[in-house]
Structures are given as structure tokens and as C-alpha cells.
Design a protein around this motif. Structure first.
Motif, PDB file in Angstrom:
ATOM      1  N   LYS A 135     -25.109   3.669  15.847  1.00 37.02           N
ATOM      2  CA  LYS A 135     -25.094   4.278  17.179  1.00 37.02           C
ATOM      3  C   LYS A 135     -23.730   5.081  16.655  1.00 37.02           C
ATOM      4  O   LYS A 135     -23.154   5.272  18.361  1.00 37.02           O
ATOM      5  N   LYS A 162     -30.735  -2.085   5.992  1.00 39.87           N
ATOM      6  CA  LYS A 162     -31.775  -1.687   6.685  1.00 39.87           C
ATOM      7  C   LYS A 162     -30.722  -1.561   8.205  1.00 39.87           C
ATOM      8  O   LYS A 162     -29.596  -2.335   8.694  1.00 39.87           O
ATOM      9  N   LYS A 194     -31.508  -4.575   0.166  1.00 42.87           N
ATOM     10  CA  LYS A 194     -31.710  -4.053   1.267  1.00 42.87           C
ATOM     11  C   LYS A 194     -31.144  -3.734   2.068  1.00 42.87           C
ATOM     12  O   LYS A 194     -31.125  -4.818   2.524  1.00 42.87           O
ATOM     13  N   ALA A 235     -28.668 -11.578   6.154  1.00 38.29           N
ATOM     14  CA  ALA A 235     -27.465 -11.327   7.014  1.00 38.29           C
ATOM     15  C   ALA A 235     -27.298  -9.950   7.992  1.00 38.29           C
ATOM     16  O   ALA A 235     -28.179  -8.842   7.331  1.00 38.29           O
ATOM     17  N   ILE A 236     -26.750 -10.422   8.546  1.00 38.62           N
ATOM     18  CA  ILE A 236     -26.936  -9.526   9.968  1.00 38.62           C
ATOM     19  C   ILE A 236     -25.442  -9.473  10.343  1.00 38.62           C
ATOM     20  O   ILE A 236     -25.365 -10.376  10.459  1.00 38.62           O
ATOM     21  N   ALA A 237     -24.405  -7.859  10.788  1.00 36.17           N
ATOM     22  CA  ALA A 237     -23.509  -7.748  11.621  1.00 36.17           C
ATOM     23  C   ALA A 237     -23.480  -6.787  11.702  1.00 36.17           C
ATOM     24  O   ALA A 237     -24.451  -5.593  11.722  1.00 36.17           O
ATOM     25  N   GLY A 238     -22.356  -6.554  13.109  1.00 37.66           N
ATOM     26  CA  GLY A 238     -22.727  -5.383  14.125  1.00 37.66           C
ATOM     27  C   GLY A 238     -23.881  -5.575  15.114  1.00 37.66           C
ATOM     28  O   GLY A 238     -24.614  -6.229  14.912  1.00 37.66           O
ATOM     29  N   THR A 239     -23.615  -3.856  15.884  1.00 35.68           N
ATOM     30  CA  THR A 239     -23.947  -4.424  17.076  1.00 35.68           C
ATOM     31  C   THR A 239     -24.342  -3.077  17.156  1.00 35.68           C
ATOM     32  O   THR A 239     -24.459  -1.813  16.934  1.00 35.68           O
ATOM     33  N   LEU A 240     -25.701  -2.848  18.348  1.00 36.30           N
ATOM     34  CA  LEU A 240     -26.177  -1.700  19.107  1.00 36.30           C
ATOM     35  C   LEU A 240     -25.333  -0.393  19.707  1.00 36.30           C
ATOM     36  O   LEU A 240     -25.970  -0.106  20.037  1.00 36.30           O
ATOM     37  N   GLU A 241     -23.979  -0.870  20.172  1.00 37.44           N
ATOM     38  CA  GLU A 241     -23.798  -1.090  21.308  1.00 37.44           C
ATOM     39  C   GLU A 241     -23.369   0.692  20.532  1.00 37.44           C
ATOM     40  O   GLU A 241     -22.424   1.465  19.136  1.00 37.44           O
ATOM     41  N   GLN A 248     -25.346  -1.346  13.230  1.00 40.26           N
ATOM     42  CA  GLN A 248     -26.612  -2.876  12.416  1.00 40.26           C
ATOM     43  C   GLN A 248     -26.115  -3.071  11.702  1.00 40.26           C
ATOM     44  O   GLN A 248     -27.329  -2.230  11.243  1.00 40.26           O
ATOM     45  N   VAL A 294     -28.711   0.439  11.262  1.00 40.89           N
ATOM     46  CA  VAL A 294     -29.306   1.275  12.727  1.00 40.89           C
ATOM     47  C   VAL A 294     -27.783   1.341  13.535  1.00 40.89           C
ATOM     48  O   VAL A 294     -27.095   1.104  13.818  1.00 40.89           O
ATOM     49  N   ASP A 317     -28.523   8.689  14.893  1.00 46.56           N
ATOM     50  CA  ASP A 317     -28.840  10.311  15.868  1.00 46.56           C
ATOM     51  C   ASP A 317     -27.885  11.113  14.927  1.00 46.56           C
ATOM     52  O   ASP A 317     -28.775  11.932  15.240  1.00 46.56           O
ATOM     53  N   GLU A 345     -31.280   4.103  10.205  1.00 48.63           N
ATOM     54  CA  GLU A 345     -31.696   5.576  11.441  1.00 48.63           C
ATOM     55  C   GLU A 345     -30.047   5.448  12.398  1.00 48.63           C
ATOM     56  O   GLU A 345     -29.886   4.845  12.749  1.00 48.63           O
ATOM     57  N   MET A 392     -28.214  -5.167   8.527  1.00 51.36           N
ATOM     58  CA  MET A 392     -29.077  -6.575   7.737  1.00 51.36           C
ATOM     59  C   MET A 392     -29.007  -6.251   6.935  1.00 51.36           C
ATOM     60  O   MET A 392     -29.574  -4.713   5.950  1.00 51.36           O
TER      61      MET A 392
END
Lengths: 96, 348
Positions: free
Chosen positions: A67, A63, A61, A7-13, A18, A65, A35, A33, A20
Motif C-alpha cells: 500500500k 504474498k 512463497k 507467518a504474516i506481518a504488516g497491515t493494509l493501511e 502486508q 500486498v 498500485d 499486489e 505473508m
């Protein structure tokens, strides 16, 4: 508690994260991931791990990302991803 | 924040606007085999002007283009990738691929993709809940003090020629991996092809048959819409294919030699074999084995397919092992129906 499916939630804004979440076999493994991984990497992973553990999930697991999300955002996105991954309709109020 | 809208490319006005935008950013290939595969396209407008777009084809993101004029760079890009990821997640697709120019690799890494092959002409990246590391973890491994060979085959269907190639490798090595190309665009489905390879090599103890998963697809299926010249496309596709094999598959599974069948009749396969040699060697040796012949004729899976179409089963015993004959005879009407329905039996 077991993860049923990815399942996934959130955005890359900007200011979001985000998340997963998928089935794992080796504890809670987080691939992050960001900055600001040097400054806040451990902190971000801790927030994610805490939420997942609160649901009683031992293997996952993740993942992520990032921002530049604040802790409250990370928490909210992780909760949503967990809820989706276990097909829960009602939030787990004790976690909140 | 500007809204994301779905672009209906079957509307000629929208298509033209989309195409002009991509051309302005140096994406020039709009051939049918690239565009027809698109499932969904999204875009962001500033007023009347399209400023960002991206498309999905199966689990592949393509035609991603963003104009950053007068904006903080990356904003629209992240929005597009984020939205496409969500759309795929709703279809339960979490393992994504991107084929792009090498200069965009960093941008995709920034949104969580990992590069699995980068050449001068193009790059493949992936992201999601299943990565090449997971694929490699799932394969049985042998210790690296043995000689280990690898063969990639479509085997559509398994012939005595395939058998000969595998047998040769099995004689010359301690272990042989046979990777089955995982593309269901062939007359025989991936599971049927795998089953026939397994049946046809059951007596060879040192042969391991493995599904090629997403990492050994038919090289011709890589999107190439950002490559300018048609002639470069085969080289580009093969180079990426070979890099994945060398840097991930061979490295992890300790494969020292890759076996190929010679291809006297196909120019494309010749280029393919040459590029493979250029990329793989010296780390992985390339051994080209002459094709097996029956009555001076090279055994070809295409002949087998044509015999199926023409109902000449009596000719098969020269071309394929008994296990393949058995399968064909018990599924004959089904296979002939697939051909009648338009399954292409030329090609590989």
C-alpha cells in the motif's frame, strides 16, 4: 534455514505492506499486489528477496500486498514475517 | 485513526446497531444459519455511529460493510480486512475465503485476493498461503489425449449406487477422478468417506479418488447473506460451484465429462443438475446416469443411515458393498452414538 510455518506481518493501511511468508519448494517466489507495481515492483521484490536470503532461506512463497510502503518499511515487515515463520525470538542482528 | 472494537452481537443493542448499519448498505439476510456461524465481529465507530464492520466465520470473511461518506474510499475497508486477517493469523488460519457481490470483486483484489468464480449474483475470492493453483498442483494428472471424467460425491456412506455411477464412468472413459466433498457435517467424516470410496473402487485401475478440499464443499454451505430472494440462493450457490469446476478443476485436469446421478425425488438436486448443465456445457459434457435400483427402489445413502440408526444391519448387504458393511459393523456403536448426539442423518 527453513520456514517452519506460515507467518504474516504488516497491515493494509496506507504506506504499509502486508507480507505473508510460507514454505516453498521452488526458490523465492513472490506474488506482489501493488498500485505502483510498474514503477517499483522490481525494487519491492528485491528488498523482500534480500532480507529472506540474508536469513539463509532458499525456498519461500511470499504474498505481498503493498500500500505504498517505503523500503525501510518493506524491510522491517519482511524481517518480522521471517522471524515469526522460523519461531525466532531474538532478531538476527547481522541482517539488521 | 479511529479504533477497531470488537462487537458483541449477543448484546441486543449492539446487534441492532450492527444490523441497521448493514441494512442501510443493502445487506438484508440475518437468518440464523448465517449469523450463528459468526466467530468474531469487529467494527469502527465515528463518535456513536458505526461506520465499518466485518466478521469471521471459520476461514470465511463475511458481513463486510463500509460507509465511505466523507473519507477517502478504501481506508476503512483496508483496515477491516487487515484486522480480520491478523485475527485469523493468530488462530493459524491463513487461507481465507470471501463470498460477496460481484461489484466488490475489485476491492478485494486490491487487498490481495484472487477471484476464483464470479457470476451475476455473487463471487468467491480467496487469499493466503494455499490457493486453488496449489490444490491442483497436488493432484495427479493424465495426458489430455485420453478421455477423462469427473464425479463429485459426498458418499455418506459409499453405496452400490455410488459404485454403479463410478463403474459406468470407468467403463466409458480412460480415467475417472472421484472428488470427495470435504465437509464434516455428515454422519461419516471426510476421511471415513474417502476411505470407503477407495476400498469400494480398489479393483478399478482407472479411478483416482481425490479430496475435494475447499473447492468442492457442499454447495449449500456457501454463505448467501447478500442474496435477496431465497429462490435465487440455490442457483447462486450452484453456479459458483459449477464455475470453479469448469474454469479450474476441469480445465487443469482435462476433464471432458462430468457424471451425475439422477435425482427423481429431490427438487433441489434437480435445480442443481440443471444449473450444472447450463454452466458446464459445452466445455464439459454433463452425463446424468439413472440411479441404480434394487427391487424397484433407488439405492440411497439415507436408507443406509436409517438402517444404521435402527440397527437393521441385515438390510445393508443389498445397499452397500462388503467393504462398507465391514466398516459399519466394526464402528456400529460409534456411528449410532453420533446419531444419538444429534447428527442429522436426513439431507445429503
Amino acid at each position: 534455514m527453513e520456514i517452519k510455518h506460515t507467518a504474516i506481518a504488516g497491515t493494509l493501511e496506507s504506506s504499509d505492506i502486508q507480507i505473508m511468508l510460507s514454505q516453498g519448494t521452488n526458490g523465492i517466489e513472490i506474488n506482489l499486489e501493488s498500485d505502483v507495481i510498474k514503477q517499483f515492483g522490481d525494487q519491492i521484490k528485491q528488498v523482500i528477496t534480500d532480507v529472506i536470503k540474508d536469513y539463509g532461506i532458499d525456498n519461500a512463497k511470499v504474498k505481498a500486498v503493498d500500500k505504498g510502503a517505503l523500503d525501510c518499511v518493506i524491510k522491517a515487515r519482511t524481517i518480522t514475517a521471517v522471524q515469526r515463520s522460523i519461531d525466532a525470538t531474538e532478531p538476527n542482528w547481522e541482517v539488521l | 485513526m479511529n479504533d477497531i472494537v470488537e462487537l458483541n452481537l449477543s448484546d441486543p443493542i449492539i446487534f441492532k446497531q450492527w444490523q441497521e448499519f448493514l441494512i442501510s448498505l443493502n445487506i438484508n439476510d440475518f437468518s440464523a444459519n448465517e449469523v450463528d456461524k459468526i466467530d468474531q465481529t469487529i467494527g469502527i465507530f465515528e463518535g456513536e455511529r458505526l461506520v465499518a464492520t466485518g466478521s469471521i466465520a471459520g476461514n470465511i470473511l463475511k458481513y463486510i460493510a463500509v460507509c465511505n461518506k466523507g473519507r477517502e474510499s478504501g481506508t476503512y475497508f483496508n483496515t477491516i480486512i487487515s484486522d480480520l486477517t491478523m485475527r485469523l493469523a493468530q488462530q493459524n488460519i491463513f487461507h481465507l475465503f470471501v463470498f460477496t457481490k460481484p461489484e466488490y470483486v475489485e476491492s478485494f483484489k486490491h487487498v490481495g485476493f484472487q477471484a476464483i468464480a464470479v457470476s451475476k449474483q455473487g463471487a468467491i475470492l480467496e487469499s493466503g498461503d494455499y490457493l486453488i493453483q496449489d490444490y491442483l498442483n497436488s493432484i495427479v494428472k493424465f495426458s489430455d489425449n485420453q478421455s477423462i471424467a469427473g464425479i463429485v460425491m459426498n458418499a455418506n456412506p459409499f453405496t452400490l449406487g455410488h459404485r454403479y455411477l463410478i463403474e459406468t464412468a470407468a467403463k466409458e472413459n480412460d480415467q475417472v477422478y472421484v472428488f470427495v466433498v470435504n465437509t464434516d457435517a455428515s454422519l461419516f467424516s471426510t476421511s471415513e468417506r474417502t476411505q470407503l470410496i477407495e476400498a469400494g473402487t480398489a479393483d478399478l485401475d482407472n479411478v483416482t479418488v481425490v479430496n475435494g478440499s475447499d473447492y468442492m464443499v457442499s454447495f449449500a454451505t456457501f454463505p448467501a447473506y447478500f442474496i435477496k430472494s431465497q429462490a435465487e440462493i440455490v442457483t447462486y450457490q450452484t453456479t459458483l460451484d459449477a464455475l470453479i469446476f469448469k474454469n479450474w478443476i476441469a480445465k487443469t485436469l482435462h476433464i471432458q465429462t462430468r457424471y451425475l446421478g439422477s435425482e427423481p425425488h429431490s427438487e433441489t438436486t434437480n435445480i442443481y443438475n440443471q444449473v450444472l448443465k447450463d454452466v458446464l456445457e459445452p466445455e464439459v459434457k454433463v452425463k446424468i446416469v439413472d440411479r441404480k435400483k434394487v427391487d424397484q427402489q433407488i439405492i440411497s445413502a439415507r436408507d443406509v443411515r436409517e438402517n444404521i440408526r435402527d440397527n437393521h444391519l441385515e438390510k445393508l448387504s443389498q445397499l452397500v458393498p462388503q467393504s462398507t458393511i465391514n466398516f459399519i459393523s466394526s464402528n456400529l456403536s460409534n456411528l449410532q452414538q453420533r446419531i444419538q448426539k444429534g447428527m442429522n442423518i436426513d439431507g445429503n
